[in-house]
Design a protein around this motif. Structure first.
Motif, short mmCIF file in Angstrom:
data_model
loop_
_atom_site.label_atom_id
_atom_site.label_comp_id
_atom_site.label_asym_id
_atom_site.label_seq_id
_atom_site.Cartn_x
_atom_site.Cartn_y
_atom_site.Cartn_z
N UNK A 264 10.66 -2.37 -15.29
CA UNK A 264 9.49 -1.68 -15.82
C UNK A 264 8.51 -1.25 -14.76
N UNK A 265 7.39 -0.63 -15.20
CA UNK A 265 6.39 -0.10 -14.28
C UNK A 265 5.63 -1.21 -13.56
N UNK A 266 5.11 -0.84 -12.38
CA UNK A 266 4.28 -1.74 -11.56
C UNK A 266 2.87 -1.16 -11.54
N UNK A 267 1.88 -2.00 -11.81
CA UNK A 267 0.50 -1.55 -11.79
C UNK A 267 0.08 -1.20 -10.37
N UNK A 268 -0.61 -0.04 -10.23
CA UNK A 268 -1.09 0.41 -8.93
C UNK A 268 -2.57 0.73 -9.05
N UNK B 263 0.86 -1.18 0.00
CA UNK B 263 0.00 0.00 0.00
C UNK B 263 0.89 1.23 0.00
N UNK B 264 0.82 2.01 -1.10
CA UNK B 264 1.68 3.18 -1.24
C UNK B 264 1.06 4.38 -0.53
N UNK B 265 1.88 5.37 -0.26
CA UNK B 265 1.37 6.62 0.29
C UNK B 265 0.55 7.33 -0.77
N UNK B 266 -0.39 8.19 -0.38
CA UNK B 266 -1.22 8.88 -1.38
C UNK B 266 -0.44 9.84 -2.26
N UNK B 267 0.74 10.25 -1.83
CA UNK B 267 1.52 11.17 -2.65
C UNK B 267 2.53 10.47 -3.57
N UNK B 268 2.54 9.14 -3.59
CA UNK B 268 3.36 8.41 -4.55
C UNK B 268 2.58 8.25 -5.85
N UNK B 269 3.08 8.86 -6.92
CA UNK B 269 2.35 8.86 -8.19
C UNK B 269 2.52 7.57 -8.98
N UNK B 270 3.57 6.81 -8.71
CA UNK B 270 3.79 5.59 -9.47
C UNK B 270 4.93 4.79 -8.92
N UNK B 271 5.08 3.56 -9.42
CA UNK B 271 6.11 2.66 -8.94
C UNK B 271 6.66 1.84 -10.09
N UNK B 272 7.94 1.49 -10.00
CA UNK B 272 8.59 0.63 -10.98
C UNK B 272 9.43 -0.39 -10.22
N UNK B 273 9.77 -1.47 -10.91
CA UNK B 273 10.72 -2.43 -10.36
C UNK B 273 12.11 -1.82 -10.48
N UNK B 274 12.94 -1.87 -9.44
CA UNK B 274 14.29 -1.28 -9.54
C UNK B 274 15.04 -1.81 -10.75
N UNK B 275 15.41 -0.91 -11.63
CA UNK B 275 16.10 -1.29 -12.84
C UNK B 275 15.21 -1.95 -13.87
#
Length: 530
Positions: free
Chosen positions: A298-302, A284-296
């Protein structure tokens, strides 16, 4: 809160006057009110006419205020913070420390043992009575109402978030009440965990969230930290089809799942720098995190703040797990075996010691940079070597302060100083020598000017690889050396049972004065500029 002197009407008027004349940021206002109430000035006790005329009728129940009036001022403060504001003990302790109260834990114990009659939080006063007497805009309406209504309610509502389920009464279980932050409140103030809104498709399922609250309130496994006050709902939804609720109370986070009503409670800290684990590799990400990726990668679906399943790529399941971006900065978080991921930082061997002399405190999350490829590789190895911290960690910085080849066999090695910053304050740092064959814990290190040393046994290049270490030891005396290294800009210096010490490339190599066995005598190691 006020001293038990004079009539209650005068004390109530003085309470309202203190609130009316106390300004400043919301996070500091309560401490200022407490300080003035514990030690009211002579000026605050004179000229009370306008506030006396504003005292409501009828007055609140006298039993609790009279009982509080008989207590010492610090004990009164602690009782209201515990029983009305619902703060956990550690936060009451910190508040008392800021008020310069001696022996805060003894004061808290006295407050817990105080025979104060039960009192309920008063209903809000009419609008005409909720305004400051002299229309001073610095005081929140709710705080003024609470202080005017009763001395016991000085601190009621000053920290409560929004109500659950569109303004209906929050669920309650014994002394524990379920609340949630206002949905958009996080965008207006500082980045804090208590500003996280409740998210998930089951947030409005009152029956489910109440069962989660009841399960935590009934647990009763920690009599030293009784649950009372507000439990914040952070998430209620389905994770891979399983109903999950995440609740927070102080520095602890509870994860409730159905069917079966399983409850897991862990100390996680109250900082907002990292996500919360939901299980199944989801966070569960903070509300101010706009997106996430795997280190090095591609993107992670949120969705609704919850990531798709992600996994650490290391053999031990510990190391970098997510790259996050948002208003809190672009940062990498990793799993080090604790209750929450940790913000990771990395310094390469080229980092100069002089540039880090003021870096003994954690880097603010807003300034933390995500790991580059070298940092990811280094943490993927180091994450499996560090022991699991005994306390919740919010940030871990690894400084690869020396990299080179060891003597005799020429094996590649790195020397790291790893600093852990703990939730609630405090840091620790330890050094580790990593070569191609093994790892050696080499003791404490100064994370600002790292230097570390260890006794090291050189391998015998003439012994076949299939020979055991015992066969090697019986073939010839062991060759023990003392190795030490320092960060760029520093030079190691060692004193002890050593012979022929030489420094090359910031690596000190010295023979043992006692051939054939590891020396027991200590070595004094320092770092010098050079």
């Amino acid at each position: 809160m006020l001293p038990g002197k004079g009539k209650r009407t005068y004390r109530l008027a003085m309470a309202r006057r203190i609130v009316d004349r106390t300004g400043g940021p919301p996070e500091r206002r309560r401490s200022r009110v407490l300080r003035k109430a514990m030690r009211p000035s002579r000026r605050s006790q004179t000229g009370l006419g306008p506030w006396l005329r504003a005292v409501p009728a009828p007055l609140p129940d006298p039993a609790p205020t009279d009982a509080l009036a008989r207590l010492e001022a610090p004990v009164r403060v602690a009782w209201v913070l515990l029983n009305v504001a619902g703060l956990p003990g550690y936060r009451v302790h910190d508040e008392l420390v800021s008020l310069r109260v001696r022996d805060p834990w003894k004061v808290i114990e006295a407050a817990e043992a105080a025979p104060i009659p039960d009192a309920t939080v008063p209903d809000p006063l009419p609008a005409a009575l909720r305004r400051p007497v002299r229309r001073r805009p610095v005081v929140p309406i709710a705080a003024a109402a609470a202080l005017t209504a009763t001395l016991v309610g000085v601190l009621v509502v000053t920290e409560n978030g929004g109500s659950l389920m569109g303004g209906s009464r929050p669920a309650a279980a014994g002394n524990l009440r379920l609340v949630a932050a206002a949905p958009g409140g996080w965008a207006q103030g500082p980045h804090r965990l208590d500003a996280w809104p409740a998210r998930g498709e089951l947030v409005r399922d009152r029956a489910f969230t109440t069962r989660a609250l009841n399960a935590w309130a009934a647990r009763g496994d920690d009599p030293q930290r009784r649950l009372r006050g507000d439990a914040q709902l952070l998430y209620a939804g389905r994770v891979d089809g399983t109903p999950v609720a995440i609740l927070r109370h102080g520095d602890r986070v509870a994860r409730y799942t159905e069917p079966g009503g399983a409850l897991e409670v862990r100390t996680a800290g109250a900082e907002a720098t990292a996500p919360l684990a939901l299980g199944g590799g989801r966070y569960l990400l903070s509300p101010w995190d706009a997106g996430a990726t795997v280190p090095g990668g591609g993107p992670v679906e949120v969705r609704d703040g919850v990531t798709a399943p992600v996994a650490v790529r290391t053999r031990c399941g510990r190391g970098p797990v997510l790259d996050l971006r948002g208003t809190a900065g672009h940062r990498t978080v990793g799993d080090l075996g604790g209750a929450r991921p940790v913000v990771l930082a990395y310094r390469p061997p080229t980092h100069h010691a002089a540039a880090s002399e003021s870096a003994s405190e954690p880097v603010p999350a807003s300034h933390a940079a995500h790991l580059d490829a070298a940092g990811i590789r280094f943490w993927e190895r180091l994450g499996c070597l560090l022991p699991q911290p005994a306390r919740p960690v919010i940030q871990a910085m690894a400084w690869d302060f020396w990299s080179g080849r060891l003597p005799h066999d020429g094996a590649r090695a790195d020397w790291a100083c790893t600093r852990l910053a703990f939730a609630g304050g405090g840091t620790t740092a330890q050094s580790t020598l990593l070569d191609e064959r093994s790892e050696h814990a080499t003791g404490w290190c100064d994370d600002r000017r790292p230097v570390a040393g260890t006794w090291w046994q050189a391998p015998d290049p003439h012994t076949p690889e299939q020979h055991t270490s015992a066969q090697h030891a019986s073939a010839q005396p062991a060759r023990w050396y003392y190795l030490a290294a320092a960060a760029r800009g520093l030079r190691p210096h060692a004193e002890g049972p050593l012979r022929g010490a030489k420094v090359a490339g910031r690596l000190l190599v010295a023979r043992s004065a006692e051939a054939g066995r590891r020396p027991d005598a200590p070595v004094a190691l320092t770092a010098r500029t050079g």
